[in-house]
Design an enzyme around this catalytic site. Structure first.
Site, PDB file in Angstrom:
ATOM      1  N   GLY A   1       0.790  -1.222   0.000  1.00 43.82           N
ATOM      2  CA  GLY A   1       0.000   0.000   0.000  1.00 43.82           C
ATOM      3  C   GLY A   1       0.822   1.272   0.000  1.00 43.82           C
TER       4      GLY A   1
ATOM      5  N   SER B   1      -3.372  -3.509  -0.415  1.00 49.03           N
ATOM      6  CA  SER B   1      -2.246  -4.291   0.087  1.00 49.03           C
ATOM      7  C   SER B   1      -2.705  -5.689   0.484  1.00 49.03           C
ATOM      8  CB  SER B   1      -1.626  -3.585   1.295  1.00 49.03           C
ATOM      9  OG  SER B   1      -0.482  -4.276   1.758  1.00 49.03           O
TER      10      SER B   1
ATOM     11  N   THR C   1      11.781  -7.923 -11.459  1.00 49.12           N
ATOM     12  CA  THR C   1      11.229  -9.264 -11.621  1.00 49.12           C
ATOM     13  C   THR C   1       9.988  -9.428 -10.751  1.00 49.12           C
ATOM     14  OG1 THR C   1      13.420 -10.148 -12.073  1.00 49.12           O
ATOM     15  CG2 THR C   1      11.723 -11.722 -11.398  1.00 49.12           C
TER      16      THR C   1
ATOM     17  N   CYS D   1       2.161   1.704  11.802  1.00 45.55           N
ATOM     18  CA  CYS D   1       3.309   2.388  11.202  1.00 45.55           C
ATOM     19  C   CYS D   1       3.868   3.490  12.102  1.00 45.55           C
ATOM     20  CB  CYS D   1       2.912   2.974   9.847  1.00 45.55           C
ATOM     21  SG  CYS D   1       2.418   1.714   8.652  1.00 45.55           S
TER      22      CYS D   1
END
Length: 394
Positions: free
Chosen positions: A72, A200, A238, A326
């Site tokens: 996210g 997310s 990748t 967070c």
């Protein structure tokens, strides 16, 4: 620890067993790089395409509008920074809200150092953006409106369809951070006039380190990571095939189970809210009383410090939080709670509990019974609470 009750699903969720099972072969058996031309590796291109379609169907989008990211925060950064760069000739003004995730707020602050102007909208006491304020903030130079679908701390769901209509009416791009909402509430990007959407995997029982950004066809968003042709030359690197498979499987699971799962979560959410409201005095429910995520409960308790509650709950095997994961290391009160008008001393006494489908009524009773005792104990040691009660007795 004999008992574990996990009530921090807004921070992250447990990866579902079917998601893990789907991912495992892509670590060992089907490990090829999708960019290689031989069939063993190229087969993974088809696998990625299938997951892209699954995610697009969940949003009412097209498969080629889904771009895989690391999560996210990257998706939010991409949406804001790339829009600012691509549309700088049109204008330099962005509108967001004061209760956004820091992935949005800090990106906006970064853009301000690059000459962009940002309006941070106030919200009402329930955390809802006022549509009249949004309309009033629009300028001829406004190029982007970014308002989260639902708040990660207090659970309030924004009037996204109305915001999207305002953005479309004024020819402004509309991005929404749907990290908390995707998989919890139905989302239709066309009905809501959403131009970009962030999500997310680990918020909906998928793996960490994978997410996506929906970008509507025609939006001139430039490459975010340079170095290869992956993601239609917009995000080099990748592809994380196991993560993409896990994300697609988790999205399919979330869509299939959403109705039944969220009905149960709402019932337990409302039961928890009712018990706390009725049995613990001097507390306040944060967030909209009804227009909130099915699994979100956030209370502030007067004369109580949030960290003390969390430590005592942890000793009983109860996992909760006082705000966004967070910012869990910060001693500052939640910017979301301050934005809805709470004073610092009350904002510090907040507790967020976010449920999942495995939580039972017995778990809720265990949590509430212990929370009552914890709040009473902490208050018994508070001189402020003692003074308050003396005044109440007069």
């Amino acid at each position: 620890m004999s008992r574990l009750i996990y009530l921090d699903n807004a921070a992250t969720t447990k990866t579902a067993p079917e998601v893990v099972d789907a991912m495992l072969p892509y670590f060992t058996e089907h490990f090829g790089n999708p960019s290689s031309i031989y069939s063993f590796a190229a087969a993974n291109k088809e696998v990625i395409a299938k997951q892209r379609e699954t995610i697009a169907d969940a949003l009412g989008a097209k498969a080629n509008e889904i771009y895989f990211t690391a999560g996210g925060s990257e998706s939010d950064n991409w949406a804001l920074k790339a829009t600012a760069e691509a549309y700088a000739a049109k204008g330099n003004h962005i509108i967001t809200s004061k209760i956004e995730h820091h992935a949005i707020l800090h990106t906006c602050q970064y853009l301000e150092t690059r000459g962009f102007e940002v309006t941070y909208l106030d919200v009402d006491e329930d955390g809802v953006v006022k549509l009249e304020d949004l309309k009033a903030a629009i300028r001829p130079t406004t190029i982007l409106i970014s308002i989260m679908y639902a708040n990660n701390e207090i659970g309030t769901i924004q009037p996204i369809r109305e915001i999207g209509e305002i953005a479309k009416e004024h020819g402004i791009l509309f991005h929404t951070d749907a990290v908390q909402a995707f998989g919890q509430v139905p989302i239709d990007v066309d009905a809501c006039h959403i131009d970009m959407l962030s999500a997310s995997g680990h918020k909906l029982n998928g793996p960490k380190g994978i997410g996506f950004l929906y970008i509507r066809t025609g939006v001139k968003i430039r490459s975010f990571v340079h170095g290869g042709a992956q993601e239609r030359k917009r995000r080099a690197g990748t592809e994380n095939v196991p993560g993409i498979v896990g994300l697609g499987t988790a999205v399919d699971r979330a869509v299939r189970t959403m109705k039944e799962r969220t009905v149960k979560e709402r019932e337990l959410r409302d039961y928890l809210i009712k018990r706390i409201s009725e049995e613990i005095p001097y507390c306040r429910l944060n967030g909209h009383p009804t227009d909130r995520l099915p699994n979100n409960v956030n209370f502030s308790f007067r004369f109580v410090e949030g960290e003390s509650m969390l430590i005592r709950l942890d000793l009983l095997g109860i996992c909760a939080s006082s705000g966004s994961a967070c910012t869990s290391g910060s001693l500052d009160p939640s910017h979301v709670l301050l934005a809805i008008g709470l004073p610092h001393e009350i904002a510090h006494g907040s507790l967020r509990m976010t449920l999942n489908e495995e939580i039972t009524k017995e778990d809720i009773d265990y949590v509430t019974d212990n929370l009552k005792e914890i709040v009473a104990l902490i208050r018994s040691m508070s001189p402020l609470y003692e003074d308050f009660m003396k005044k109440q007795a007069k």
